[in-house]
Design a protein around this motif. Structure first.
Motif, mmCIF file in Angstrom:
data_model
loop_
_atom_site.group_PDB
_atom_site.id
_atom_site.type_symbol
_atom_site.label_atom_id
_atom_site.label_comp_id
_atom_site.label_asym_id
_atom_site.label_seq_id
_atom_site.Cartn_x
_atom_site.Cartn_y
_atom_site.Cartn_z
ATOM 1 N N CYS A 13 12.563 46.815 91.626
ATOM 2 C CA CYS A 13 14.004 46.786 91.339
ATOM 3 C C CYS A 13 14.295 47.167 89.896
ATOM 4 C CB CYS A 13 14.581 45.405 91.641
ATOM 5 S SG CYS A 13 14.386 44.901 93.363
ATOM 6 N N ILE A 14 13.417 46.764 88.985
ATOM 7 C CA ILE A 14 13.595 47.149 87.578
ATOM 8 C C ILE A 14 13.624 48.669 87.472
ATOM 9 C CG2 ILE A 14 12.494 47.205 85.306
ATOM 10 C CD1 ILE A 14 11.426 44.348 85.973
ATOM 11 N N TYR A 15 12.677 49.316 88.130
ATOM 12 C CA TYR A 15 12.603 50.772 88.058
ATOM 13 C C TYR A 15 13.862 51.408 88.645
ATOM 14 C CZ TYR A 15 10.623 55.455 88.007
ATOM 15 O OH TYR A 15 10.406 56.791 87.743
ATOM 16 N N PHE A 16 14.279 50.921 89.816
ATOM 17 C CA PHE A 16 15.454 51.496 90.489
ATOM 18 C C PHE A 16 16.716 51.295 89.658
ATOM 19 C CE2 PHE A 16 19.107 51.717 93.206
ATOM 20 C CZ PHE A 16 18.810 52.726 94.106
ATOM 21 N N HIS A 17 16.967 50.058 89.222
ATOM 22 C CA HIS A 17 18.229 49.767 88.525
ATOM 23 C C HIS A 17 18.275 50.386 87.130
ATOM 24 C CE1 HIS A 17 20.042 47.259 91.558
ATOM 25 N NE2 HIS A 17 18.909 46.598 91.693
ATOM 26 N N LYS A 18 17.134 50.483 86.473
ATOM 27 C CA LYS A 18 17.119 51.149 85.166
ATOM 28 C C LYS A 18 17.445 52.634 85.332
ATOM 29 C CE LYS A 18 14.230 49.721 82.010
ATOM 30 N NZ LYS A 18 13.017 49.484 81.173
ATOM 31 N N ARG A 19 16.857 53.237 86.366
ATOM 32 C CA ARG A 19 17.134 54.651 86.649
ATOM 33 C C ARG A 19 18.608 54.836 87.017
ATOM 34 N NH1 ARG A 19 17.394 59.350 86.793
ATOM 35 N NH2 ARG A 19 15.970 60.925 87.596
ATOM 36 N N ALA A 20 19.134 53.919 87.828
ATOM 37 C CA ALA A 20 20.533 54.003 88.252
ATOM 38 C C ALA A 20 21.490 53.742 87.093
ATOM 39 C CB ALA A 20 20.792 53.002 89.379
ATOM 40 N N ALA A 21 21.135 52.815 86.207
ATOM 41 C CA ALA A 21 21.983 52.535 85.040
ATOM 42 C C ALA A 21 22.083 53.764 84.138
ATOM 43 C CB ALA A 21 21.429 51.340 84.264
ATOM 44 N N LYS A 22 20.950 54.433 83.913
ATOM 45 C CA LYS A 22 20.957 55.666 83.112
ATOM 46 C C LYS A 22 21.817 56.739 83.784
ATOM 47 C CE LYS A 22 16.355 55.006 81.090
ATOM 48 N NZ LYS A 22 14.944 55.492 81.084
ATOM 49 N N PHE A 23 21.672 56.863 85.096
ATOM 50 C CA PHE A 23 22.447 57.855 85.843
ATOM 51 C C PHE A 23 23.950 57.603 85.681
ATOM 52 C CE2 PHE A 23 24.722 58.881 89.822
ATOM 53 C CZ PHE A 23 24.534 60.258 89.868
ATOM 54 N N ASN A 24 24.331 56.324 85.592
ATOM 55 C CA ASN A 24 25.740 55.960 85.470
ATOM 56 C C ASN A 24 26.203 55.800 84.029
ATOM 57 O OD1 ASN A 24 26.906 55.617 88.262
ATOM 58 N ND2 ASN A 24 25.048 54.384 88.477
ATOM 59 N N GLY A 25 25.418 56.324 83.087
ATOM 60 C CA GLY A 25 25.895 56.414 81.715
ATOM 61 C C GLY A 25 25.448 55.335 80.749
ATOM 62 N N ALA A 26 24.571 54.438 81.173
ATOM 63 C CA ALA A 26 24.116 53.384 80.265
ATOM 64 C C ALA A 26 23.151 53.962 79.227
ATOM 65 C CB ALA A 26 23.435 52.264 81.038
ATOM 66 N N SER A 27 23.346 53.578 77.989
ATOM 67 C CA SER A 27 22.471 54.028 76.903
ATOM 68 C C SER A 27 21.235 53.126 76.836
ATOM 69 C CB SER A 27 23.216 53.957 75.568
ATOM 70 O OG SER A 27 23.483 52.604 75.230
ATOM 71 N N PRO A 28 20.157 53.576 76.175
ATOM 72 C CA PRO A 28 18.975 52.709 75.994
ATOM 73 C C PRO A 28 19.338 51.384 75.323
ATOM 74 C CG PRO A 28 18.430 54.973 75.430
ATOM 75 C CD PRO A 28 19.924 54.936 75.652
ATOM 76 N N GLU A 29 20.271 51.423 74.376
ATOM 77 C CA GLU A 29 20.694 50.203 73.683
ATOM 78 C C GLU A 29 21.364 49.235 74.659
ATOM 79 O OE1 GLU A 29 23.139 48.934 69.629
ATOM 80 O OE2 GLU A 29 23.703 50.756 70.704
ATOM 81 N N GLU A 30 22.232 49.753 75.526
ATOM 82 C CA GLU A 30 22.908 48.897 76.506
ATOM 83 C C GLU A 30 21.916 48.315 77.511
ATOM 84 O OE1 GLU A 30 27.364 50.847 76.862
ATOM 85 O OE2 GLU A 30 25.690 51.922 77.784
ATOM 86 N N ILE A 31 20.953 49.120 77.918
ATOM 87 C CA ILE A 31 19.944 48.660 78.871
ATOM 88 C C ILE A 31 19.110 47.531 78.272
ATOM 89 C CG2 ILE A 31 17.763 49.360 79.952
ATOM 90 C CD1 ILE A 31 19.168 52.058 80.585
ATOM 91 N N ASN A 32 18.629 47.710 77.047
ATOM 92 C CA ASN A 32 17.833 46.667 76.403
ATOM 93 C C ASN A 32 18.656 45.409 76.141
ATOM 94 O OD1 ASN A 32 15.552 48.234 76.424
ATOM 95 N ND2 ASN A 32 15.759 48.931 74.315
ATOM 96 N N PHE A 33 19.933 45.595 75.825
ATOM 97 C CA PHE A 33 20.802 44.448 75.577
ATOM 98 C C PHE A 33 20.991 43.639 76.856
ATOM 99 C CE2 PHE A 33 24.420 42.024 74.090
ATOM 100 C CZ PHE A 33 24.203 41.933 72.727
ATOM 101 N N ALA A 34 21.177 44.328 77.979
ATOM 102 C CA ALA A 34 21.351 43.642 79.269
ATOM 103 C C ALA A 34 20.112 42.819 79.610
ATOM 104 C CB ALA A 34 21.633 44.654 80.371
ATOM 105 N N ILE A 35 18.937 43.371 79.345
ATOM 106 C CA ILE A 35 17.693 42.647 79.625
ATOM 107 C C ILE A 35 17.570 41.421 78.718
ATOM 108 C CG2 ILE A 35 15.172 42.816 79.630
ATOM 109 C CD1 ILE A 35 15.549 45.843 80.240
ATOM 110 N N ALA A 36 17.980 41.574 77.454
ATOM 111 C CA ALA A 36 17.934 40.450 76.517
ATOM 112 C C ALA A 36 18.890 39.338 76.943
ATOM 113 C CB ALA A 36 18.258 40.921 75.103
ATOM 114 N N ILE A 37 20.064 39.711 77.441
ATOM 115 C CA ILE A 37 21.015 38.711 77.945
ATOM 116 C C ILE A 37 20.396 37.955 79.111
ATOM 117 C CG2 ILE A 37 23.206 38.434 79.190
ATOM 118 C CD1 ILE A 37 23.592 38.801 76.209
#
Length: 311
Positions: free
Chosen positions: A99-123
């Motif tokens: 799921c990590i692989y799928f949702h990270k790929r999908a988040a990038k596809f929908n415009g999430a930046s690396p900073e936003e992705i790492n922030f979401a994981i930290a939250i």
């Protein structure tokens, strides 16, 4: 030729056995509803990925319908990017590498930046930490709820009609400094933080404040709170569900967004359970996910070109 026959026999047996274990490319549906689901999946994704192909045909119609209408739907109350960040946050702390692989790929596809992705994981990490603490602390839920209600009222009253955000600065590293800062920020020091280890509360509060209450964070306040609601919901922490739901409302999240948040948490947990039980080889799963998003990206480019040509 006779010399090679003894060698070919075991090789042929291995090939037949291996082929029998592989799902066929063409899915044979047992009923019209399942066939309709497979057709829609193939039309949407360009293929029927193994995890959907192997899902029991009795349930694939409903499973796909919910996946399509919630997660893949661009017209929901939550944006596609927010939904995928929610899925990633939940997946990260299950943890589920599929799921990590799928949702990270999908988040990038929908415009999430690396900073936003790492922030979401930290939250997600911060939320799970507090969930663990509150579940193990001696604070009764009614007292916890009373302090949360008081905190929310104080924050609302600081600037009537506006959402209160905080400029954050590092704390002096001791418990007394943390308690004083909580009083300054929240209007009082909640009882539900007092049982926290004295040597750890300054760092824990500093991290939480810098992540969840920082006006300069890469994610909007309501999005941060919804990420925490999602993690809390599937971690089964009533304390966290209550406090983060109240903060999400304070920051403007509506009821439908909250419902979709919990639905995304449930969907992520649902597919995590099935994928981990299925045990598809990770590299094969990742290859299929990459193929899906390559197709989606191609369709998106074509659509953008059509829109541009009409202008």
């Amino acid at each position: 030729m006779k010399f090679f026959l003894p060698l070919l026999a075991p090789l042929l047996f291995f090939f037949v056995a291996f082929a029998a274990q592989r799902p066929s490319e063409k899915v044979v549906a047992q009923n019209p509803e399942a066939q309709k689901a497979y057709d829609e999946i193939r039309n949407t994704m360009g293929m029927v990925p193994t995890f959907l192909k192997e899902f029991p045909q009795e349930g694939i119609s409903g499973a796909w319908q919910e996946f399509r209408d919630v997660q893949l739907n661009p017209t929901t109350a939550l944006t596609p990017k927010t939904k995928e960040l929610i899925g990633l946050a939940v997946a990260a702390q299950i943890p589920c590498t599929y799921c990590i692989y799928f949702h990270k790929r999908a988040a990038k596809f929908n415009g999430a930046s690396p900073e936003e992705i790492n922030f979401a994981i930290a939250i997600a990490a911060d939320t799970r930490k507090w969930a663990t603490f509150w579940e193990g602390s001696p604070i009764a839920f009614p007292k916890f709820k009373m302090d949360v209600d008081k905190m929310i009222a104080n924050l609302k009253n600081k600037k009537p009609g506006t959402v209160v955000e905080h400029e954050t600065t590092p704390l002096i590293g001791d418990a007394d400094g943390a308690y004083r800062d909580m009083e300054s920020t929240l209007g009082f020091t909640p009882a539900f933080v007092k049982p926290y280890a004295a040597k750890g509360i300054a760092g824990a509060w500093n991290e939480h404040k810098m992540l969840s209450m920082n006006s300069k964070a890469p994610l909007a306040p309501a999005t941060i709170d919804l990420l925490s609601v999602a993690v809390s919901a599937q971690a089964s922490c009533p304390y966290c569900v209550y406090i983060y739901t109240e903060f999400a409302k304070l920051h403007g999240a509506n009821e439908e967004q909250l419902r979709e948040t919990v639905a995304m948490a449930g969907l992520t947990r649902h597919w995590s359970t099935f994928l981990n039980g299925l045990q598809q080889p990770p590299k094969e799963f990742e290859r299929e996910v990459d193929q899906i998003f390559a197709r989606l990206e191609e369709k998106k480019i074509q659509m953008d070109k059509q829109i541009s040509s009409r202008k």
